[in-house]
Design a protein around this motif. Structure first.
Motif, PDB file in Angstrom:
ATOM      1  N   CYS A 105       0.898  -1.271   0.044  1.00  0.00           N
ATOM      2  CA  CYS A 105      -0.625   0.576   0.164  1.00  0.00           C
ATOM      3  C   CYS A 105       0.917   1.527   0.167  1.00  0.00           C
ATOM      4  N   THR A 106       2.079   0.659   0.907  1.00  0.00           N
ATOM      5  CA  THR A 106       2.646   2.607   0.858  1.00  0.00           C
ATOM      6  C   THR A 106       3.547   2.744  -0.597  1.00  0.00           C
ATOM      7  N   ALA A 107       3.702   1.494  -0.922  1.00  0.00           N
ATOM      8  CA  ALA A 107       4.630   1.915  -2.546  1.00  0.00           C
ATOM      9  C   ALA A 107       3.748   2.426  -3.418  1.00  0.00           C
ATOM     10  N   PHE A 108       2.476   2.058  -3.401  1.00  0.00           N
ATOM     11  CA  PHE A 108       0.730   2.169  -4.203  1.00  0.00           C
ATOM     12  C   PHE A 108       0.977   3.753  -4.226  1.00  0.00           C
ATOM     13  N   THR A 109       0.905   4.229  -2.757  1.00  0.00           N
ATOM     14  CA  THR A 109       0.373   5.466  -2.426  1.00  0.00           C
ATOM     15  C   THR A 109       1.598   6.554  -3.841  1.00  0.00           C
ATOM     16  N   GLN A 110       2.819   6.082  -2.625  1.00  0.00           N
ATOM     17  CA  GLN A 110       4.218   7.101  -3.820  1.00  0.00           C
ATOM     18  C   GLN A 110       4.151   6.562  -5.048  1.00  0.00           C
ATOM     19  N   GLN A 111       3.581   6.326  -5.686  1.00  0.00           N
ATOM     20  CA  GLN A 111       3.759   5.887  -7.383  1.00  0.00           C
ATOM     21  C   GLN A 111       2.632   6.252  -7.926  1.00  0.00           C
ATOM     22  N   GLU A 112       1.713   6.638  -6.930  1.00  0.00           N
ATOM     23  CA  GLU A 112       0.592   7.246  -7.606  1.00  0.00           C
ATOM     24  C   GLU A 112       0.523   8.266  -6.844  1.00  0.00           C
ATOM     25  N   ARG A 113       0.964   8.995  -6.467  1.00  0.00           N
ATOM     26  CA  ARG A 113       1.066  10.685  -5.678  1.00  0.00           C
ATOM     27  C   ARG A 113      -0.287  10.783  -5.005  1.00  0.00           C
ATOM     28  N   LEU A 114      -0.774   9.611  -4.063  1.00  0.00           N
ATOM     29  CA  LEU A 114      -2.123  10.109  -3.340  1.00  0.00           C
ATOM     30  C   LEU A 114      -1.405  10.425  -1.873  1.00  0.00           C
ATOM     31  N   PRO A 115      -2.437  11.502  -1.744  1.00  0.00           N
ATOM     32  CA  PRO A 115      -2.361  12.382  -0.181  1.00  0.00           C
ATOM     33  C   PRO A 115      -3.236  11.642   0.518  1.00  0.00           C
TER      34      PRO A 115
END
Length: 465
Positions: free
Chosen positions: A10-20
């Motif tokens: 989830c952390t990697a996805f948040t960083q990849q997709e630039r999610l707040p």
């Protein structure tokens, strides 16, 4: 696999997709087993996302709307194939796509087969539409892309009309009916259609990013289009909803305990529209079609999965359920149209790889007896052994001498065998495996629907060492 690996994905996805911010939940065996929260619910105040932070889930609302329609159908208050105009008189003013078009039915609306033009960008900004505006749209709008029933056209307007159907048939506002029917019985106290009320508690503001700068999206108010995508919810609340849905599997004789019948929930996954190949980044396309508020796909690893995405200005969400495994994964984010289906699929694959294959159900007595007779026939080298029960077609389709020759050929290749496993597909069919001296014998069997089911189809395949 540990839940720490889920958090890392989830952390990697948040960083990849630039999610707040992001919140994700895993439901297993009827309960919320893990929550992941990352990032900020409020960038300006540096307020983090918490387990109880409320997000708008957009079109994930649709399967709740669809189940509400099915609940009224169960109560005998509406007919799915009745014309929409029977429940929404204003719809009679809608000009048909062609003179020979069929009437738009409630079922057409539920399965996105009404022929309306796909309307995501427009519909996502229409949540606050007034009843009068919806009436005017029916009187004056250009609704159709093609006649009803010919193709899948994802339509927010169709689900807005289902909200009006629910209001008129139930005799109370759509939102009130949903709360009385589902939210209150399931204890979903933080779930609401009123985003402005949700803002008074822990709420994730929706954001967009332009040229590297974050800005808040406008929050649309509750209105006539809420039935297509207006829900605001939290991870614990939505987990209760998913656990309720997953409890419909497997089919069984237990007493009913939910707000609607288990069979009605299972009906949501039945295909009602044209299938299409769902394209997944870096994966083989899946056979997919829309049911009643849920998409039903056949995934190469996960098998059947029921799922739905949600997207609004400021928000992205997705839910994925594996009903045969009793498992659900969902994720919310507060960035415009965040592609959360990529994350839920990744998490579902991780869970699949880390968990044991569910135990097979026991075969029915009829199936077990039929398999035992085939095992005995293989050992004897002839199909007509004592205790064998054949359907009327079996030896007419392939006479006994040809079956006997097949058994002799297989035994010469594989040697003696013993029954290793039976894999029921249902009460009257399945697969079985014989472990043999020089390989395995695989069989597929289907029984007849007689009072005393007999062998109607048998396919045997050798797998030598």
């Amino acid at each position: 696999m540990s839940f720490a690996e889920i958090d890392a994905a989830c952390t990697a996805f948040t960083q990849q997709e630039r999610l707040p911010g992001l919140a994700a939940g895993i439901v297993q065996e009827g309960r919320l087993t893990h929550v992941t929260t990352i990032g900020l619910a409020d960038i300006e105040a540096a307020r983090p996302v918490m387990a109880e932070t409320a997000f708008r889930i957009a079109s994930m609302t649709k399967h709740m709307t669809a189940l509400a329609v099915l609940a009224l159908r169960d109560q005998g208050k509406l007919v799915l194939d009745a014309p929409v105009a029977e429940y929404v008189p204003q719809f009679a003013a809608v000009k048909p796509a062609t003179r020979d078009s069929a009437s738009v039915s409630v079922r057409h609306l539920m399965s996105h087969a009404a022929g309306f033009v796909t309307d995501d960008p427009w519909g996502d900004r229409m949540l606050g539409m007034t009843p009068a505006a919806l009436d005017a749209l029916m009187a004056e709008g250009q609704l159709f892309a093609r006649p009803p029933g010919l193709a899948f056209e994802y339509s927010n307007l169709g689900y807005a009309l289902l909200g009006r159907v629910l209001t008129n048939v139930s005799g109370e506002p759509y939102q009130s009916f949903i709360r009385r029917t589902f939210l209150d019985p399931l204890g979903m106290a933080r779930t609401t259609f009123d985003a402005f009320a949700a803002m008074k508690q822990d709420f994730a503001w929706g954001y967009r990013q332009d040229e590297g700068q974050w800005s808040r999206e406008r929050i649309e108010p509750d209105g006539e289009v809420g039935a297509m995508g207006g829900l605001v919810t939290t991870v614990p609340d939505f987990a209760r909803w998913i656990a309720f849905l997953l409890d419909a599997w497997p089919a069984r004789d237990d007493p009913e305990s939910g707000p609607v019948r288990r069979s009605t929930i299972r009906e949501m996954g039945l295909w009602h529209s044209m299938p299409w190949p769902l394209e997944l980044p870096g994966a083989v396309p899946e056979a997919t079609a829309y049911g009643a508020g849920l998409m039903n796909s056949v995934h190469g690893k996960l098998g059947r999965r029921l799922h739905h995405s949600g997207g609004l200005p400021g928000y992205g969400s997705h839910v994925l359920m594996m009903p045969e495994r009793g498992c659900g994964v969902f994720a919310f984010a507060n960035r415009t149209y965040a592609p959360m289906s990529r994350l839920t699929l990744r998490l579902a694959e991780m869970l699949h790889d880390a968990t044991a294959t569910p135990p097979l159900p026991p075969p029915s007595p009829f199936l077990a007896q039929a398999v035992e007779s085939v095992v005995a026939a293989y050992a004897a080298g002839r199909i007509e052994v004592p205790g064998a029960i054949f359907a009327g077609n079996f030896l007419l389709d392939t006479p006994a001498r040809y079956r006997d020759a097949e058994l002799a050929s297989l035994k010469e290749r594989l040697g003696e065998g013993r029954l290793e496993r039976i894999e029921p597909t249902h009460a009257l069919g399945g697969k079985f495996t014989l472990a043999c001296a020089r390989g395995r014998l695989k069989g597929t069997i289907i029984l007849s629907p007689d009072a005393r089911p007999g062998l109607q189809k048998l396919v045997l395949t050798a797998e030598p060492l």
